[in-house]
Design an enzyme around this catalytic site. Sequence first.
Site, mmCIF file in Angstrom:
data_model
loop_
_atom_site.group_PDB
_atom_site.id
_atom_site.type_symbol
_atom_site.label_atom_id
_atom_site.label_comp_id
_atom_site.label_asym_id
_atom_site.label_seq_id
_atom_site.Cartn_x
_atom_site.Cartn_y
_atom_site.Cartn_z
ATOM 1 N N ASP A 158 -26.212 3.505 94.589
ATOM 2 C CA ASP A 158 -25.230 4.585 94.428
ATOM 3 C C ASP A 158 -24.007 4.000 93.732
ATOM 4 O O ASP A 158 -23.228 3.267 94.344
ATOM 5 C CB ASP A 158 -24.823 5.150 95.794
ATOM 6 C CG ASP A 158 -25.942 5.890 96.507
ATOM 7 O OD1 ASP A 158 -27.120 5.569 96.259
ATOM 8 O OD2 ASP A 158 -25.640 6.761 97.335
ATOM 9 N N LYS A 220 -24.129 12.488 92.604
ATOM 10 C CA LYS A 220 -23.620 12.510 93.976
ATOM 11 C C LYS A 220 -22.166 12.958 93.965
ATOM 12 O O LYS A 220 -21.391 12.557 93.084
ATOM 13 C CB LYS A 220 -23.774 11.112 94.577
ATOM 14 C CG LYS A 220 -23.243 10.935 95.993
ATOM 15 C CD LYS A 220 -23.531 9.507 96.473
ATOM 16 C CE LYS A 220 -22.848 9.179 97.782
ATOM 17 N NZ LYS A 220 -23.098 7.787 98.216
ATOM 18 N N LYS A 249 -27.023 14.648 95.486
ATOM 19 C CA LYS A 249 -26.717 14.137 96.821
ATOM 20 C C LYS A 249 -25.334 14.639 97.211
ATOM 21 O O LYS A 249 -24.352 14.400 96.508
ATOM 22 C CB LYS A 249 -26.759 12.610 96.849
ATOM 23 C CG LYS A 249 -26.384 12.017 98.219
ATOM 24 C CD LYS A 249 -26.548 10.510 98.234
ATOM 25 C CE LYS A 249 -26.037 9.896 99.536
ATOM 26 N NZ LYS A 249 -26.215 8.420 99.569
#
Length: 289
Positions: A158, A220, A249
Amino acid sequence: MAFETTFSQMPPAGPEDCPNHCPRPLDLSSTSRPFPDSRLPLPPTPHQTPAPSSFRLNLSQDIGGILGGVKLAPYIDHTLLKATATQADIIQLCQEARKHSFYAVCINPVYIPLAKAQLAGSDVKVATVCGFPLGAVSPDQKAAEARASVQAGADEVDMVIHIGAALDGDWASVEADVRAVREATAGAVLKVIIETCYLNDEQKRAATEAAVRGGADFVKTSTGFGTGGATPEDVRLMREVIAGRAQIKAAGGVRSAEDAKAMIEAGATRLGTSGGVALVAGEQLGEGY
């Protein structure tokens, strides 16, 4: 009051399934789609995954982490990114992830070997972070960090975009930043954090597009260390831009089963939270990620 939403199949977004066995993206039917059917005329990326077959999600009950028979656990990245996290904390996190069959744990890079050892023999993935939480390092530095994490055993990375470049409108630099990490993480899932709390809607759209063009498997919403977390409105906006080319996400702000339901309905296929155990127990979270 019962809530009932129908999810239906979209055309495949790309020719191949995700090689990393990510959760499949969900899409609302045309009758319940929260945004117009018009799509940006943009080319697909090679990181797409096809949508699942149609199924009905009855949200009349939120019991034991189950939304009308659909378990929350496979959506959850069980997260611990605090500076004060100890080995004992990481071991507990991994034990919880095993017990509840969460999709992944998300931890700082220093703990990747420990998490891999703790989760050996399970289906739980190890996710880590890169350029976190500020995103204010060079693409080469992010690429080196991400490469080292994958070599250490991370299944997913991430990364945080260069937020300053996004605020400057330098989308070529944002895209190049993402691409550098993409090239360094072959075989791993790449999630790109755009930190929505610092961006206006136009910037959120442009940042999402830059992330997808750079090779993101997921876009995300948040680090959980900024001034705000995910909202269903931001997830819907991102989903409209992505148009099936990547997944989403939602992280930060998922504090109850109702929050989780709202994010999934909006289009999220992964939820980042430090309170996964409480969520699957049907409890309201207090403070935290």
